[in-house]
Structures are given as C-alpha cells and as structure tokens.
Design an enzyme around this catalytic site. Structure first.
Site, short mmCIF file in Angstrom:
data_model
loop_
_atom_site.label_atom_id
_atom_site.label_comp_id
_atom_site.label_asym_id
_atom_site.label_seq_id
_atom_site.Cartn_x
_atom_site.Cartn_y
_atom_site.Cartn_z
N CYS A 106 -51.83 2.20 -11.90
CA CYS A 106 -53.23 2.64 -12.01
C CYS A 106 -53.67 3.53 -10.85
O CYS A 106 -54.80 4.04 -10.86
CB CYS A 106 -54.16 1.44 -12.12
SG CYS A 106 -54.25 0.42 -10.63
N LYS A 161 -13.99 -26.28 -2.89
CA LYS A 161 -13.26 -25.19 -2.23
C LYS A 161 -14.26 -24.34 -1.46
O LYS A 161 -14.98 -23.53 -2.04
CB LYS A 161 -12.50 -24.35 -3.26
CG LYS A 161 -11.59 -23.30 -2.64
CD LYS A 161 -10.76 -22.60 -3.69
CE LYS A 161 -9.85 -21.57 -3.03
NZ LYS A 161 -10.61 -20.53 -2.32
N SER A 164 -0.73 -21.57 1.21
CA SER A 164 -1.82 -21.15 0.34
C SER A 164 -1.93 -22.16 -0.79
O SER A 164 -1.35 -23.25 -0.73
CB SER A 164 -1.54 -19.75 -0.18
OG SER A 164 -2.62 -19.30 -0.94
N CYS A 179 -50.78 1.93 -6.37
CA CYS A 179 -50.23 1.22 -7.53
C CYS A 179 -49.57 2.21 -8.48
O CYS A 179 -50.20 3.20 -8.88
CB CYS A 179 -51.34 0.46 -8.25
SG CYS A 179 -50.77 -0.38 -9.75
N GLU A 204 -12.06 -25.40 7.29
CA GLU A 204 -12.70 -24.14 6.92
C GLU A 204 -13.96 -23.98 7.77
O GLU A 204 -14.79 -24.90 7.85
CB GLU A 204 -13.08 -24.17 5.44
CG GLU A 204 -13.20 -22.82 4.81
CD GLU A 204 -11.85 -22.28 4.33
OE1 GLU A 204 -11.82 -21.10 3.94
OE2 GLU A 204 -10.85 -23.02 4.35
#
EC number: 6.5.1.2
Length: 710
Positions: free
Chosen positions: A433, A134, A102, A430, A196
């Site tokens: 309105c 990374k 790690s 709406c 990775e």
C-alpha cells in the site's frame, strides 16, 4: 559429514569377480574419486564443505556401485576404502593406539534388515542391540593414562589424527582426570575414549551473529561450527565457544574389558565422562525399529544435530566374533535419516505483510527437494535476523526443513559466494500500500505497516484468518476466496463480511458460473456465513485478530465476561485478573478496542446478526480449577484442541511446558521431551486411559492411576 563408508558389504569371494571396466566407467570413477577426495579435504581440513552430507552420500554410493560392478576399479586409496582423509594440516600428526574406524551406512529398512540378518547368522542367533543417536559433530579420540588426559586427537584417516589436546582441554565436558567410582573402582592404565564434539543448536545463531558483527564469515551449520571452533590455532578462541562432548565408545585399553557396550557406557559415565542419556539396549530388531521411528519424529527435541541412529551389537564377545572390514566394524551400522538440510541458491529476498502488519523477509530459493517436499521459499524472520545470519542475495545457502516446520535458512556457504552477491535492504514503505513502515513501539525488532484497516495484504490475511477452524470455521473462505472478495472490492474490510448477499458476490468471477449465474462457491459461502453467526463468543474474539488473543485466552475472556460489551468496558486491571489472560493480553485487548474502526467492525457484525454474548449456562463442576495440565504426544481419542477444550471446560489450564507446578502430564504416542521432564520433576504422568479418568472422575482418582518416577 558422511561416515565415508557404504551400506553394501562386498563378500571377499566376490572381490575378484566382475567384468572388465568400460571406458565410460573408468572415466566416471576417476571423476567421482577426484570430487569426493576434494570434498573430504574441504570437510575434514578446511571445515568448509561446499556440498551437503546428502549430496556426498549420493556420490559415494554411486562410486561404490561402480566398484561393485567393476571390482578392478577398487583401489586402497579409493574414497570408499578410506576413513576420513590423510591431508596435511597445521596441527601435529599423532597416531591412535587403536584404529578409529568408520561405520557402514543403511539408508533403508531393507539395508538395515540385511545387516541384521548377517549379524544374527554369524552370531548364531538373535542378539541384543544398543541404539544411540548419531551426533553430527566432530569425531574425537581422548587418551587417558593412569586416569589423566594426555592427548586428544581428531580422527584423521583413522590411524593418524591431529593433536588438538590444548583446545580440547578448554571444553568443560572433558575431564582432565577420571575419578574412580564404587561400582567401577579400577581405572585402566591406558584408555582411549571415542566421542563426538558438537556445537549446541541453541547457541549457533548467536555465534554467527557475533562473527558477522566482527566482519568474519559465518558458519553454514552447527557441525561446521564445532569443527571450526575446535581446530583453532588459539585455544582461547575454542574456550570462548560453547562446545560440548558426548562419548560413545572405547579404543585401546589396558586392565579392563567390559562385557557389553552398555557396561562400557556405565563405566565411562561413572568415571566422569559425558555419555548420552538417550541410548537404549533393545532385545531384537523390532526394538531397533521402534527406536529409529521414535527419533525420526523427535530428532528436534535433541540439543544437538543428529543425522541418524547408530546400532551396535551389545555383547563385546559377539563384537569380537563378528570382526571388522578394512574400514568398519561388522557389529555396528549407522541408519541414516533422510536429509533435512540441503544446499541451494538464494535467488532473492522478498517481504510478506501479515494480518497484524508485521513485515517479514523471506528467502526466494532455487527449488530443491528436502524432507519429502520441494522447497522454494524459506523464512528469514526479520531484517536483524538476515544480518545475523550473514546471507547475501546470490549466496549458496544451507536450508533446513523439519517435517511440517516452515523451511529455514541456516547460513551461507561463504566459499561459494559469487562476486555479484548483494546485501538485502529492508523496504522503508509497505510493498502493498506504500505506507511508510515503522516499529509498533520503540525498541521492537519487527517493523509494521501502520495502515492496518486498508492495507490490502493485511486485510486479506485477516479475512483468511477469521475463516479458519480456530475462529468462524467458514469452509469456502480460503485464501483464494478472501482474495476474490477484495480484488472485486466487494468488501472494504472484514466488517462487511456478514452483510454479503448474492448480488454482491456476482461481481467476482470466483463466485459465478461461466453463464453469469451464482456459483456453488457463493451458495456455500452464504450458507457458511449464516451458520457462523451462531458461533461461540470465544471464536468471535479470535476472529477479531486481537494481538496475543488465541483460543485459550479467548475462552477465558468469554467465560468470565459473557459478552463483547463487557469485555470492551472492562479495564486493564480487571482483564489482567482473569485466569489465563495476564497483563500482556489485557493491554493488547484495551489497545484493540481503543481503535474506532475496530469497534465499527464489532458493530457491523452485531447488526448483521453475529452472536456477541455467551449464554449463562450451568457449567457444572470444575474439578480441575486452578490446575495446570500438559499434553504431549498423539492421543487416539482426542485431537490436541479437543484435549485442551476438555481440560479448560473443567477449569484447568493447558500449557506447553512442564514445571514443578504442573498437576499432570498426559502422554500419548511419540511423546516429546516433556515426558522426560515430567519424570525428572516427579510430576504425575497419565496415559490416555488415565486422562479419561481425570476428565470423568477428577484429580484424586487420576492420581491413583498416574505414574510418578521414583
């Protein structure tokens, strides 16, 4: 997910020291250990984490702090001592020839400095460092024997991983056989390559949309998508997903010993393996700091997600001298950026009506701290996007906030979905309105409120827009001021704005003092309106809220036609022929002037004294006529608008993308990928001093000082 290691390294001589743990410390340690083990299992095996990386890191650091204070609590099976996790899975276990370790983490500059001090003390002096991004993906170990890929395995607990060879073979970046090169003709008999596997950000939304359409659970983020796509029982599913690989290290090898980390990367690339283009070797910690600072502001220029920078001692001989702890090499560290992704609850989905009538759903969130600010709202773009993301009201969702970018909902954490979660239903009328909503034209993704003149929400947004710096620049007329004018019914639409007087403004509490006299806001507004009447024609055009007409197109129209009347009378073909306008903007201009009440706004403004013409002046030479210039990064002597205006006033065109037709790319501090694109296309690059040469002396002189990559 986190590297499962802590930035603080405990010296061996301190291992046995420390006080006897209290009962509270033992209880908290046990709770954290169980929680972290569960989250490691969900992360590494189920590919379905229920907490963010930042939350995991925070709990792991708390556990490490307890163990530092009470060393008796530290055991070999503690989450602080493990790499990944040894959990039962559906894949065959396979041992790594050399342990996959790690990394220790640094979360602050001070922690990074402390690590570098230890390195340079033990190395006997300053050392060169290799910096790389990374990648937030899934760690993989590729084993090549005599140049042929024989095995691919996940990291697992660092000693034993899962055999995913069949799935990895389907990834296009993974060569089945390594090819010798002129510089590196000998391929090792045995070579472990560490890398990775990631899911490109660009394809993530499409993947989730497809899963939702099939009735399957979407992924919360691209990292989970990478892990879930690789760990499929059917390799054909893995092959159907756009997984990518980037390699960043080596494990066991026979017959080859590189002298530096950077040499190993050069060899790996020469043999056909995909290394990053973004790693750099720097001479000292100052260079490391520059690299970290650069990608802190440009992390979103990268095609994959990153959560920090990995810093490695470059010379392999010094790496060997520094050695490793039980979990991590002492010669490398991961500097973690502040998290931009967090989990929170989606409390509701509401809608907003914009100045052009577009109705946009947005997420109402349980407030959460991310990227330096508290976020309670996030964009969802449109109803189709809500469906594509597969989010339900009540879900725990992953949100991302990158710098000043509007917060965005990435996806749901389906494993935490409550039974009462419900789907979002887009309103049919709406909310401001009551007018029935509809697309502007058939096939549009967005729906709009067609009550453009009288919808309170649209009118408020238009008034706020016309007061902005890119239009009339009316300082007092912010969002509250615009709302105050409308709430008191002082104006019926923006056409009434320039006819305002003191008596009208006294009808709103916002513009008066407690004693009823005219307030300073009102006085400033009337003064601002008087000044605004003399603004340039292009600003008037921007203020009219014509779709697609921003400052660049407005300046081109004003320069060509010289008056609002001439623009009104011009046909679509004539408008389209103007450099910087084109057919889409031309059609939008014609549509706007075809509406009677739009023309009424122009008439009212003209009667109130707003300038509707551009005086014919001698513009002088236009040395950049027909040239396209791109500006990237921060310039000390120019704002972005000032740089654009300087280019346009000399006949040039400013665009946001680099192509072979680009005449120059101006590069300031912290440039983005446009600078790299310019180099690859051999487009002349100017620094700020060179930009001034371009403006003052023209393109020929600028080419003399420009940089063009060989």
């Amino acid at each position: 997910m986190p590297e499962d290691a802590i930035g603080q390294q405990v010296p061996p001589e301190q291992e046995a020291a420390g006080a006897e743990p209290t009962s509270a410390a033992r209880e908290r340690h046990a709770t954290l250990s169980l929680e972290l083990t569960e989250h490691q299992y969900r992360y590494y095996v189920l590919d379905a984490p229920t907490i963010s990386d930042a939350e995991f890191d925070e709990r792991l650091r708390e556990l490490a702090a307890l163990e530092a204070e009470f060393p008796a609590l530290r055991t070999p099976d503690s989450p602080t001592q493990r790499v990944g996790g040894a959990f039962s899975t559906d894949f065959t276990p396979v041992a790594h020839a050399e342990r996959m370790m790690s990394l220790d983490n640094a979360f602050t500059d001070e922690e990074l400095d402390a690590w570098a001090e230890r390195v340079e003390r033990d190395a006997g002096g300053p050392v060169p460092y290799l910096c790389e991004l990374k990648v937030d993906g899934l760690a993989i170990n590729l084993t090549y024997e005599r140049g042929r890929l024989v095995r691919a395995a996940t990291r697992g607990d660092g000693r034993t991983g899962e055999d995913v060879t069949a799935n990895v073979r389907s990834i296009r970046d993974v060569p089945a056989e390594l090819a010798p090169s002129a510089e590196f003709p000998e391929i090792p008999g045995l070579l472990e390559v560490r890398g990775e596997i990631y899911f490109p950000i660009a394809g993530f939304a499409d993947l989730n949309a497809g899963l939702v359409e099939q009735g399957k659970a979407p992924f919360a983020n691209p990292r989970n998508a990478a892990a879930g796509s690789l760990r499929q029982k059917d390799p054909r599913i893995t092959a159907s997903r756009p997984l990518r690989l980037v390699v960043h290290g080596i494990g066991a090898r026979q017959g080859w010993q590189p002298s530096t980390q950077s040499e190993s990367y050069a060899a790996l690339r020469a043999w056909g393996l995909p290394t990053s283009d973004r790693w750099r070797v720097v001479p000292d910690l100052a260079g490391v700091a520059e690299y970290i600072a650069h990608y802190a502001t440009h992390r979103h220029d990268v095609e994959h997600e990153i959560d920090g920078v990995v810093v490695k001692v470059d010379p392999v001989s010094i790496q060997g001298r520094l050695g490793s702890t039980s979990r991590a090499p002492r010669w490398a560290i991961a500097f973690k950026y502040p998290p931009e992704e967090v989990n929170t609850r989606l409390l509701d989905i509401d809608v907003n009506v914009g100045r052009t009538g577009r109705v946009t759903p947005f997420a109402v969130l349980e407030p959460v701290r991310v990227a330096g600010s508290t976020v309670a709202l996030a964009t969802l773009h449109n109803a189709r996007e809500v469906r594509r993301k597969g989010v339900l009201i009540g879900d725990t969702v992953v949100i991302r906030k990158a710098g000043d970018v509007i917060p965005e909902v990435l996806g749901p954490v389906v494993e935490l979905r409550p039974p009462d979660a419900r789907s979002f239903v887009m309103p049919s009328t709406c909310p401001c309105c009551g007018t029935p909503l509809a697309p502007a034209k058939e096939g549009d993704v967005d729906i709009r409120c067609p009550n453009t003149r009288s919808c309170p929400a649209q009118l408020r947004e238009r008034v706020f827009h016309l007061a902005g710096r890119g239009a009339f620049d009316i300082e007092v007329l912010g969002y509250k001021g615009a709302a105050a004018l409308l709430d008191a019914q002082i104006i019926t639409d923006e056409g009434d704005l320039f006819a305002l007087d003191a008596a009208q403004l006294t009808r709103s509490p916002f513009f008066v003092n407690k004693d009823g006299s005219l307030g300073s806001n009102a006085v400033k507004l009337l003064d601002n309106l008087t000044v605004a009447k003399e603004r340039e024609l292009w600003r008037v055009l921007v203020a009219l809220s014509i779709r697609h007409v921003g400052p660049t197109a407005a300046q081109a129209l004003a320069r060509h036609f010289r008056s609002i009347e001439a623009i009104d009378q011009a046909g679509e073909e004539e408008l389209s022929a103007v450099d910087g306008v084109g057919p889409t903007i031309a059609a939008s201009v014609r549509e706007w002037f075809a509406v009677a009440w739009h023309r009424e706004v122009v008439r009212k403004w003209a009667e109130a004294g707003v300038r509707m013409t551009e005086e014919a002046v001698d513009e002088g030479p236009r040395p950049l006529e027909g040239m396209t210039v791109v500006v990237t990064g921060t310039l000390a002597g120019f704002s972005r608008d000032q740089a654009a205006e300087a280019i346009q006033s000399r006949g040039g065109k400013v665009t946001g993308s680099v192509s072979k037709k680009t005449a120059f790319v101006v590069v300031g501090e912290n440039p983005g990928t446009k600078a790299d694109k310019a180099a690859s296309l051999k487009v002349p690059v100017l620094d700020e001093e060179g930009f001034r040469v371009l403006l003052d002396a023209g393109p020929d002189a600028a080419r003399e000082v420009a940089r063009v990559e060989d």
